[in-house]
Scaffold this motif. Structure first.
Motif, PDB file in Angstrom:
ATOM      1  N   PRO A 101       7.252   0.392   8.865  1.00 48.76           N
ATOM      2  CA  PRO A 101       7.000   0.526   7.430  1.00 48.76           C
ATOM      3  C   PRO A 101       8.303   0.445   6.625  1.00 48.76           C
ATOM      4  N   LYS A 102       8.236  -0.239   5.486  1.00 50.69           N
ATOM      5  CA  LYS A 102       9.399  -0.430   4.625  1.00 50.69           C
ATOM      6  C   LYS A 102       9.074   0.060   3.217  1.00 50.69           C
ATOM      7  N   VAL A 103      10.110   0.456   2.500  1.00 52.88           N
ATOM      8  CA  VAL A 103       9.926   0.913   1.127  1.00 52.88           C
ATOM      9  C   VAL A 103       9.891  -0.294   0.186  1.00 52.88           C
ATOM     10  N   CYS A 105       0.872  -1.179   0.000  1.00 55.90           N
ATOM     11  CA  CYS A 105       0.000   0.000   0.000  1.00 55.90           C
ATOM     12  C   CYS A 105       0.907   1.226   0.000  1.00 55.90           C
ATOM     13  N   VAL A 106       0.355   2.397   0.049  1.00 53.96           N
ATOM     14  CA  VAL A 106       1.174   3.600  -0.094  1.00 53.96           C
ATOM     15  C   VAL A 106       2.126   3.762   1.093  1.00 53.96           C
ATOM     16  N   HIS A 107       1.578   3.808   2.306  1.00 55.16           N
ATOM     17  CA  HIS A 107       2.395   4.148   3.481  1.00 55.16           C
ATOM     18  C   HIS A 107       2.907   2.938   4.253  1.00 55.16           C
ATOM     19  N   ASN A 108       2.431   1.741   3.942  1.00 56.44           N
ATOM     20  CA  ASN A 108       2.816   0.522   4.666  1.00 56.44           C
ATOM     21  C   ASN A 108       2.629   0.718   6.169  1.00 56.44           C
ATOM     22  N   ALA A 109       1.548   1.417   6.505  1.00 56.72           N
ATOM     23  CA  ALA A 109       1.281   1.725   7.906  1.00 56.72           C
ATOM     24  C   ALA A 109      -0.090   1.244   8.353  1.00 56.72           C
ATOM     25  N   GLY A 110      -0.896   0.722   7.423  1.00 57.94           N
ATOM     26  CA  GLY A 110      -2.255   0.326   7.764  1.00 57.94           C
ATOM     27  C   GLY A 110      -2.666  -0.969   7.104  1.00 57.94           C
ATOM     28  N   ARG A 111      -3.249  -0.845   5.906  1.00 56.34           N
ATOM     29  CA  ARG A 111      -3.823  -2.005   5.220  1.00 56.34           C
ATOM     30  C   ARG A 111      -2.827  -3.136   4.995  1.00 56.34           C
ATOM     31  N   SER A 112      -1.666  -2.821   4.459  1.00 55.94           N
ATOM     32  CA  SER A 112      -0.683  -3.879   4.178  1.00 55.94           C
ATOM     33  C   SER A 112      -0.141  -4.494   5.466  1.00 55.94           C
ATOM     34  N   GLN A 113      -0.037  -3.692   6.519  1.00 61.68           N
ATOM     35  CA  GLN A 113       0.414  -4.235   7.806  1.00 61.68           C
ATOM     36  C   GLN A 113      -0.627  -5.188   8.392  1.00 61.68           C
ATOM     37  N   MET A 114      -1.909  -4.818   8.280  1.00 58.81           N
ATOM     38  CA  MET A 114      -2.959  -5.713   8.777  1.00 58.81           C
ATOM     39  C   MET A 114      -2.979  -7.012   7.986  1.00 58.81           C
ATOM     40  N   ALA A 115      -2.880  -6.915   6.665  1.00 53.84           N
ATOM     41  CA  ALA A 115      -2.905  -8.105   5.811  1.00 53.84           C
ATOM     42  C   ALA A 115      -1.723  -9.023   6.130  1.00 53.84           C
ATOM     43  N   ALA A 116      -0.546  -8.444   6.265  1.00 57.53           N
ATOM     44  CA  ALA A 116       0.638  -9.246   6.586  1.00 57.53           C
ATOM     45  C   ALA A 116       0.496  -9.887   7.965  1.00 57.53           C
ATOM     46  N   GLY A 117      -0.041  -9.137   8.914  1.00 61.52           N
ATOM     47  CA  GLY A 117      -0.251  -9.678  10.256  1.00 61.52           C
ATOM     48  C   GLY A 117      -1.201 -10.856  10.248  1.00 61.52           C
ATOM     49  N   TYR A 118      -2.314 -10.709   9.529  1.00 67.18           N
ATOM     50  CA  TYR A 118      -3.270 -11.819   9.426  1.00 67.18           C
ATOM     51  C   TYR A 118      -2.665 -13.022   8.726  1.00 67.18           C
ATOM     52  N   LEU A 119      -1.975 -12.797   7.601  1.00 67.91           N
ATOM     53  CA  LEU A 119      -1.427 -13.925   6.853  1.00 67.91           C
ATOM     54  C   LEU A 119      -0.405 -14.685   7.696  1.00 67.91           C
ATOM     55  N   GLY A 138       0.867 -19.224   9.421  1.00 71.52           N
ATOM     56  CA  GLY A 138       2.113 -19.621  10.062  1.00 71.52           C
ATOM     57  C   GLY A 138       3.268 -19.554   9.086  1.00 71.52           C
ATOM     58  N   ASP A 139       4.133 -20.566   9.122  1.00 72.18           N
ATOM     59  CA  ASP A 139       5.300 -20.550   8.240  1.00 72.18           C
ATOM     60  C   ASP A 139       5.039 -21.251   6.905  1.00 72.18           C
ATOM     61  N   ARG A 140       3.763 -21.540   6.609  1.00 72.60           N
ATOM     62  CA  ARG A 140       3.423 -22.181   5.334  1.00 72.60           C
ATOM     63  C   ARG A 140       3.550 -21.229   4.155  1.00 72.60           C
ATOM     64  N   ILE A 141       3.456 -19.920   4.443  1.00 80.53           N
ATOM     65  CA  ILE A 141       3.511 -18.908   3.391  1.00 80.53           C
ATOM     66  C   ILE A 141       4.475 -17.819   3.844  1.00 80.53           C
ATOM     67  N   GLU A 142       5.381 -17.426   2.962  1.00 75.38           N
ATOM     68  CA  GLU A 142       6.312 -16.344   3.257  1.00 75.38           C
ATOM     69  C   GLU A 142       5.571 -15.013   3.064  1.00 75.38           C
ATOM     70  N   VAL A 143       5.713 -14.107   4.016  1.00 78.27           N
ATOM     71  CA  VAL A 143       4.948 -12.867   4.014  1.00 78.27           C
ATOM     72  C   VAL A 143       5.886 -11.663   3.979  1.00 78.27           C
ATOM     73  N   ARG A 144       5.565 -10.718   3.085  1.00 77.11           N
ATOM     74  CA  ARG A 144       6.281  -9.445   3.004  1.00 77.11           C
ATOM     75  C   ARG A 144       5.251  -8.330   2.931  1.00 77.11           C
ATOM     76  N   SER A 145       5.640  -7.146   3.381  1.00 80.70           N
ATOM     77  CA  SER A 145       4.792  -5.970   3.147  1.00 80.70           C
ATOM     78  C   SER A 145       5.689  -4.757   3.014  1.00 80.70           C
ATOM     79  N   SER A 146       5.232  -3.810   2.194  1.00 85.41           N
ATOM     80  CA  SER A 146       5.995  -2.587   1.984  1.00 85.41           C
ATOM     81  C   SER A 146       5.076  -1.517   1.406  1.00 85.41           C
TER      82      SER A 146
END
Length: 134
Positions: A64-66, A9-23, A28-36
């Motif tokens: 948040p990451k670029v 997402c734009v700021h990596n401070a809301g939506r993408s962080q929630m999605a990564a947290g849920y995933l 668990g470790d079945r799927i590799e998760v990144r967000s930026s």
């Protein structure tokens, strides 16, 4: 081979962080998760942290990451959330655009419905990945 997902997402401070947290929480470790983000904020939205804590998911230490081209290259699924054309495109990746309200500057009461929608989308994504990986 383990599937990998990049949430952008734009700021990596809301939506993408929630999605990564849920995933991470649900798969668990079945799927590799990144967000930026395409223009990362200085910190994760406090209302987002609070809303996820209500679900038993602690994202308070996330930063948040670029977004980098390498992040996209290393991912099988690229999920965008309001970043428009700023996300690089590479053939062979699965791109999904989740149309979600932006929680920036909003309180936890505004964030909860977005959080719930993201959880449903993440659960569907896990099912899709599991079906493909079999």
């Amino acid at each position: 081979m383990i599937a990998s997902v990049m949430f952008v997402c734009v700021h990596n401070a809301g939506r993408s962080q929630m999605a990564a947290g849920y995933l991470s929480h649900l798969a668990g470790d079945r799927i590799e998760v990144r967000s930026s983000g395409t223009a990362p904020a200085d910190s994760v939205n406090t209302a987002v942290v609070e809303a996820m804590a209500e679900e038993g998911i602690d994202i308070s230490k996330n930063t948040p990451k670029v977004l980098t081209n390498q992040d996209v290259k290393d991912s099988d699924y690229v999920i965008t959330m309001g970043c428009g054309d700023a996300c690089p495109f590479y053939p062979g990746k699965v791109y999904l655009d989740w149309q979600l309200q932006d929680p920036a500057g909003q309180g936890v009461d505004f964030v909860r419905p977005i959080r719930n929608e993201i959880r449903a989308l993440v659960e569907a994504l896990i099912s899709r990945i599991d079906a493909k990986e079999k």
